[in-house]
Scaffold this motif. Structure first.
Motif, PDB file in Angstrom:
ATOM      1  N   ALA A  81       7.731   3.701  -1.934  1.00 17.74           N
ATOM      2  CA  ALA A  81       6.868   4.883  -2.068  1.00 17.74           C
ATOM      3  C   ALA A  81       6.428   5.392  -0.702  1.00 17.74           C
ATOM      4  N   SER A  82       6.245   4.480   0.250  1.00 19.65           N
ATOM      5  CA  SER A  82       5.624   4.836   1.523  1.00 19.65           C
ATOM      6  C   SER A  82       6.633   5.057   2.649  1.00 19.65           C
ATOM      7  N   TYR A  83       7.805   4.446   2.552  1.00 18.77           N
ATOM      8  CA  TYR A  83       8.773   4.586   3.644  1.00 18.77           C
ATOM      9  C   TYR A  83       9.241   6.032   3.703  1.00 18.77           C
ATOM     10  N   MET A  84       9.017   6.674   4.832  1.00 19.75           N
ATOM     11  CA  MET A  84       9.331   8.094   4.983  1.00 19.75           C
ATOM     12  C   MET A  84       8.741   8.919   3.840  1.00 19.75           C
ATOM     13  N   ARG A  85       7.624   8.461   3.317  1.00 23.69           N
ATOM     14  CA  ARG A  85       6.902   9.096   2.199  1.00 23.69           C
ATOM     15  C   ARG A  85       7.697   9.094   0.900  1.00 23.69           C
TER      16      ARG A  85
END
Lengths: 367, 367
Positions: free
Chosen positions: A120-124
């Motif tokens: 979810a968070s990697y490169m948004r």
């Protein structure tokens, strides 16, 4: 070789996805047909599961991705923290993974929750697939898009709602699951009865021995029905603004047990087992269910190999300690604890309860 | 006292929100009317901004919230990391903040990006308000829902798309902004001309001196027009699957400069200033714009007080180092760098370019 016995769809408009349930699906390339195209995949697993299944998954994916990276995290709830999450980001970045890189979570709830939050968070946000290898993950944590890590002050406090592209539930992998973890998974299966489907509860009473014996047909039915109920609830309330909270039956007490004992001492499902008895007893004392219902639930939880009594968290003021821990639960609002109670068998409700009554329940249900 | 000169709406269905632009809005309770009800607020700021504006914001919010907590982070891009983010989670949890707690980001882009990611992740999402105190944050980073922290291997690599409930742009606060940071903000203002509105570019050429002098009417127009263009782009492509990438004109080179120099050595806007010249020169060498356009852009960037040449990142192989850093940019796909180029003044496009050509551009544009 493999067979997709069942498929359940989570209906969330453009975020809809399928849960495949069957024998031997993990190692079958056909299970992954339809995933978005990408050149790179990352398989995140742990040091317990990877030796058993990572090679099989890698082979099944070999035709789809030019590069397949692997990361094996330390195993256990106590590693569900930022330090371990960072290992996933480090791996993604050091392997120059891009926005299309597809991340596979191969493991139980801890691997799935952490990998999902990393995806979810990697490169948004990058595509994400759940390959749950525990019963708990197959019937609960891999379905519905809740991802998170723990904070020293609270469980699952930091995370995201992030839906996977696909969930692959291979029933064969449950044969390598330790009995204690299998039982912990049954807690989440049992939960679906009291909150929404007493016919399923009756079925579980008749089939608990078959489940414990890993009867494949019984397992297929239990996983499918659990996923169907969860899919229905999540489809109505993806971000837990209302109905979805009922899936936390037993979890308010259960989270207090996990936090109070130190994460990893009690398994999540064990906390939920004892927590469901406490929540049912609270429901009884609120006049919502009778003693027979509480006794039936208690017996089913016991037959599943789960604890039915909560632990003593503080010899001086046990109920006070439970209350303190429950007040920082995510479902609390302005310090008021929100309990999922059974409002007649097969129907759940969320409500507050007087501290004095909750204290009585804790005193009666701990040992 | 205060006056809302302008309001721009970001249209994103149920995630739509307003950007208020005017003089004295920060300290005016009316600016915050319409926010969701909650008992608790947390103001996150930094040690530079808080002494100037935290009391005023707290007073403006006093009528809305029973409890208002404050957290002052260390100031600077070098603190935009997990360690600082953890301070926000620690504050939220130790103050028993719940799912309705509203988090206010009072500061520049670093405070806004980190606070936004914390709000997105705390209990999987709590309400969030941007009160940007730098020009850069007012015209760019506080609008559009991109939140993130840096990773040692890349800028903004870990984050979320998470929309605020409201953005309050108080033009008066720009009077306390250091000149270097004001110039850095102008880089993002200038950007909107070449990518979508050459009439705005003409206006900037006529009004750059007024902006540098903090003329309030000129500022109001520049902030409003920047937010309008950004709102239009974000409304079409919230999650940057296509069009939104044009907002990164100058950023591919700029990110390489920031990363190569070490975060915080060059301000983000300074990297974007030199980066826009490089991207324009690349566009020229691709035959998309003429030398006159590049010269106009170069001059406007210079008049804004920004660098127009990139730094030497590696004396032995400067272009190679830029290329290496750009390959891990989020816009890269399978190692291919995606450049935002100007496809005729007022229109942007995203495309790849041969390494040899990019090397020529870097050699010509660095000193």
């Amino acid at each position: 070789m493999s067979q997709i016995d069942q498929a359940v769809t989570i209906e969330l408009a453009e975020r809809s996805y399928r849960i495949l349930i069957g024998d031997g699906l993990l190692a079958d390339a056909a299970s992954y047909a339809g995933l978005p195209r990408a050149s790179t995949a990352l398989i995140v697993s742990n040091t317990t599961v990877a030796p058993l299944y990572a090679d099989a998954l890698r082979e099944a994916l070999a035709g789809r991705y030019t590069q397949i990276h692997e990361l094996h995290l330390p195993d256990g709830e106590e590693h569900k923290n930022w330090q371990t999450l960072q290992l996933i980001f480090d791996s993604l970045l050091s392997n120059t993974c891009d926005r299309k890189t597809t991340v596979f979570a191969l493991g139980g709830g801890v691997v799935g929750d952490m990998t999902g939050f990393a995806a979810a968070s990697y490169m948004r946000g990058v595509p994400f697939v759940q390959v749950p290898t525990t019963l708990l993950a197959q019937v609960d944590s891999s379905v519905g898009g809740k991802t998170a890590i723990n904070h020293p002050l609270g469980k699952n406090m930091i995370g995201a709602f992030y839906q996977p592209q696909l969930v692959v539930c291979d029933l064969a992998v449950l044969d390598t699951l330790p009995a204690r973890e299998f039982s912990a998974g049954l807690a989440e299966v049992i939960k679906y009865g009291p909150i929404s489907d007493m016919a399923f509860f009756d079925w579980l009473e008749r089939n608990m021995d078959a489940l414990i014996a890993h009867d494949r047909d019984a397992l297929a039915h239990a996983v499918r029905r659990s996923c169907e109920i969860k899919a229905w609830v999540v489809g109505q309330d993806e971000k837990e603004t209302g109905l979805r909270a009922i899936l936390n039956f037993g979890h308010t007490f259960g989270h207090a047990i996990e936090a109070g004992m130190g994460y990893g001492v009690w398994l999540h499902g064990e906390g939920v087992g004892a927590g469901m008895v406490m929540a049912a007893e609270l429901s009884r004392r609120l006049g919502l269910v009778d003693g027979e219902f509480v006794a039936r639930l208690n017996l089913l939880i016991q037959r599943a190999g789960l604890p039915t009594k909560g632990p003593i968290l503080d010899a001086a003021d046990n109920a006070g300690r439970y209350l303190e821990l429950m007040r920082i639960d995510k479902k609390s609002e302005a310090g008021e604890i929100r309990f999922v109670v059974i409002d007649g068998p097969g129907k759940a409700a969320v409500r507050a309860a007087p501290d004095s009554l909750v204290r009585e329940v804790i005193d009666a249900c701990c040992a």
